[in-house]
Scaffold this active site. Structure first.
Site, PDB file in Angstrom:
ATOM      1  NE  ARG A  42     -55.622 -28.060  22.215  1.00  0.00           N
ATOM      2  CZ  ARG A  42     -55.485 -29.382  22.204  1.00  0.00           C
ATOM      3  NH1 ARG A  42     -54.950 -29.996  21.179  1.00  0.00           N
ATOM      4  NH2 ARG A  42     -55.882 -30.105  23.237  1.00  0.00           N
ATOM      5  N   GLY A  43     -52.680 -27.514  24.361  1.00  0.00           N
ATOM      6  CA  GLY A  43     -52.349 -28.820  24.946  1.00  0.00           C
ATOM      7  C   GLY A  43     -51.089 -28.664  25.781  1.00  0.00           C
ATOM      8  CB  ALA A  44     -50.273 -29.599  29.254  1.00  0.00           C
ATOM      9  NE  ARG A  87     -54.479 -21.673  27.184  1.00  0.00           N
ATOM     10  CZ  ARG A  87     -55.054 -22.803  26.778  1.00  0.00           C
ATOM     11  NH1 ARG A  87     -54.450 -23.561  25.878  1.00  0.00           N
ATOM     12  NH2 ARG A  87     -56.209 -23.197  27.303  1.00  0.00           N
ATOM     13  CD  GLN A 126     -60.387 -27.897  23.330  1.00  0.00           C
ATOM     14  OE1 GLN A 126     -61.617 -27.908  23.361  1.00  0.00           O
ATOM     15  NE2 GLN A 126     -59.674 -27.111  24.135  1.00  0.00           N
ATOM     16  CG  ASP A 178     -54.393 -28.707  30.688  1.00  0.00           C
ATOM     17  OD1 ASP A 178     -55.379 -29.449  30.625  1.00  0.00           O
ATOM     18  OD2 ASP A 178     -53.881 -28.156  29.685  1.00  0.00           O
ATOM     19  CG  ASN A 215     -58.018 -32.650  31.283  1.00  0.00           C
ATOM     20  OD1 ASN A 215     -56.978 -32.382  30.705  1.00  0.00           O
ATOM     21  ND2 ASN A 215     -59.000 -33.323  30.713  1.00  0.00           N
ATOM     22  CE  LYS A 216     -59.886 -27.314  27.580  1.00  0.00           C
ATOM     23  NZ  LYS A 216     -59.490 -25.891  27.723  1.00  0.00           N
TER      24      LYS A 216
HETATM   25  C1  LIG Z   1     -52.046 -33.586  26.696  1.00  0.00           C
HETATM   26  S1  LIG Z   1     -52.544 -32.138  27.450  1.00  0.00           S
HETATM   27  C2  LIG Z   1     -54.117 -31.946  26.780  1.00  0.00           C
HETATM   28  C3  LIG Z   1     -54.991 -31.081  27.612  1.00  0.00           C
HETATM   29  O1  LIG Z   1     -54.881 -29.707  27.222  1.00  0.00           O
HETATM   30  C4  LIG Z   1     -56.170 -29.264  26.840  1.00  0.00           C
HETATM   31  O2  LIG Z   1     -56.420 -27.940  27.151  1.00  0.00           O
HETATM   32  P1  LIG Z   1     -56.316 -26.830  25.976  1.00  0.00           P
HETATM   33  O3  LIG Z   1     -56.882 -27.450  24.735  1.00  0.00           O
HETATM   34  O4  LIG Z   1     -57.143 -25.683  26.515  1.00  0.00           O
HETATM   35  O5  LIG Z   1     -54.860 -26.483  25.865  1.00  0.00           O
HETATM   36  C5  LIG Z   1     -57.100 -30.171  27.609  1.00  0.00           C
HETATM   37  O6  LIG Z   1     -57.186 -29.838  28.965  1.00  0.00           O
HETATM   38  C6  LIG Z   1     -56.403 -31.485  27.385  1.00  0.00           C
HETATM   39  O7  LIG Z   1     -56.779 -32.532  28.217  1.00  0.00           O
END
Ligand SMILES: CSC[C@H]1O[C@H](OP(=O)(O)O)[C@H](O)[C@@H]1O
Length: 348
Positions: A49-51, A92, A199, A240, A250-251
């Protein structure tokens, strides 16, 4: 065929291997994907996960998709790749890096169309590897740019994980922290746990301890308290999707942290590569927000923490309006308001 390995992903020959981020920090286990459907599941289930990490993973998923029909006719290959791109794009909805990476892979297919099949696959592998390797260099540039706003002794609050695990390596918000530490600045990071997927507690704390960077874990509901106590000099988070006007998805919980930062006169920075900026989305109102399983709310792992059948809301992201954002740190520099001008300027 080439081999590539980073903290988050490993590509070799005909498989993509990734650390299973659902199992951290108590177990370092790996998942292997050998086709595009397995990559779809890995993104959907947040194994990765993570953009930026999602974008690079999807790029290798596209490559695996092409290898599934290696000896098919051109017509069958083209039809299959349309299906592969659509499937991966449905994993996603919020991180624009996913769509940016898939478009880049499709462009590689189209611009190398006509090559004999082995050469075509090699060109797709080069494209996926470029996305992965570029991401690391972009994060280091972004980190150096962001370190200019970090002073020796600063206390920094971060939300979720925008670290190496959210990218191919090095991280975005955590990339800024890494760059500051590499420059000798003594910083103290406050990572909040970031319900419901945790996270912060599970990934950011794990990464920073591994890197020997001072980190204190706090509950999500302690952000205001640490600010009021004077522990926080700036907030650094990832993104994101950033709209053309600077609104940033963002989260979930990031918007609340931004409001608290404003209330306490604390600078609030977003750190993100330009592949996270979506100039075709005018404002945050238009950013699709993923709604995830209610089980993420009612359970922590296999431990049930809420009554069976309770009604839940689980938006995975929220949008911080550009008015609350001090600056957007990118590999090309730090964008400042007015963002509809400064962000567009970064692409020129
Ligand atoms: C560097 S992008 C990280 C960004 O992605 C996370 O979302 P997820 O864990 O659901 O993929 C979160 O928004 C982070 O800030």
């Amino acid at each position: 065929m080439s081999h590539f390995k980073s903290l988050t992903l490993e590509w070799s020959e005909d498989r993509l291997k990734m650390i299973d981020q659902r199992k951290l920090p108590t177990a370092e286990e790996y998942v292997e994907c050998r086709n595009h459907e397995e990559v779809y599941v890995a993104i959907r289930e947040m194994i990765v996960r993570g953009a930026p990490a999602i974008g690079a993973t999807a790029a290798f998923g596209y490559l695996l998709g092409a290898k599934e029909v290696l000896d098919a006719s051109d017509e069958v290959l083209l039809d299959h790749m349309t299906t592969v791109k659509k499937r991966l794009s449905e994993s996603r909805p919020t991180a624009v890096n996913l769509f940016w990476a898939l478009d880049r892979m499709e462009n590689a297919l189209n611009s190398n169309w006509g090559l004999e099949r082995k050469k075509l696959i090699e060109s797709l592998e080069r494209a996926a590897l470029s996305i992965a390797k570029e991401d690391i260099e972009i994060n280091k540039s972004l980190g150096r740019n962001g370190a200019t706003v970090v002073r020796d002794g600063d206390g920094i609050l971060t939300h979720c994980n925008a670290g190496a695990l959210a990218t191919v390596d090095y991280g975005t918000a955590l990339g800024v922290m890494r760059a500051a530490v590499e420059q000798g600045k003594r910083i103290k990071i406050f990572a909040d746990e970031t319900r419901p997927y945790l996270q912060g507690a599970r990934l950011t704390a794990w990464e920073l301890i591994k890197s020997g960077i001072d980190v204190t874990l706090i509950c999500d509901n302690m952000a205001g308290w640490v600010m009021k106590k004077g522990f926080i000099d700036l907030v650094l988070v990832g993104a994101d999707r950033i709209a053309a006007n600077g609104d940033a998805a963002n989260k979930i919980g990031t918007y609340s942290v931004a409001i608290l930062a404003q209330r306490h006169g604390i600078p609030f920075y977003i750190a993100a590569p330009l592949s996270t900026v979506d100039l075709t989305t005018a404002s945050g109102e238009e950013i699709p927000i993923e709604e995830r399983s209610h089980r993420e709310i009612t359970h922590i792992g296999n431990q049930q923490i809420a009554p069976e059948g309770v009604r839940c809301l689980n938006p995975a992201f929220d949008v911080t309006p550009s008015s609350l954002i001090t600056g957007i740190i990118t590999e090309k520099g730090i964008a400042r308001p007015p963002y509809d001008v400064s962000l567009r300027g970064m692409f020129e």
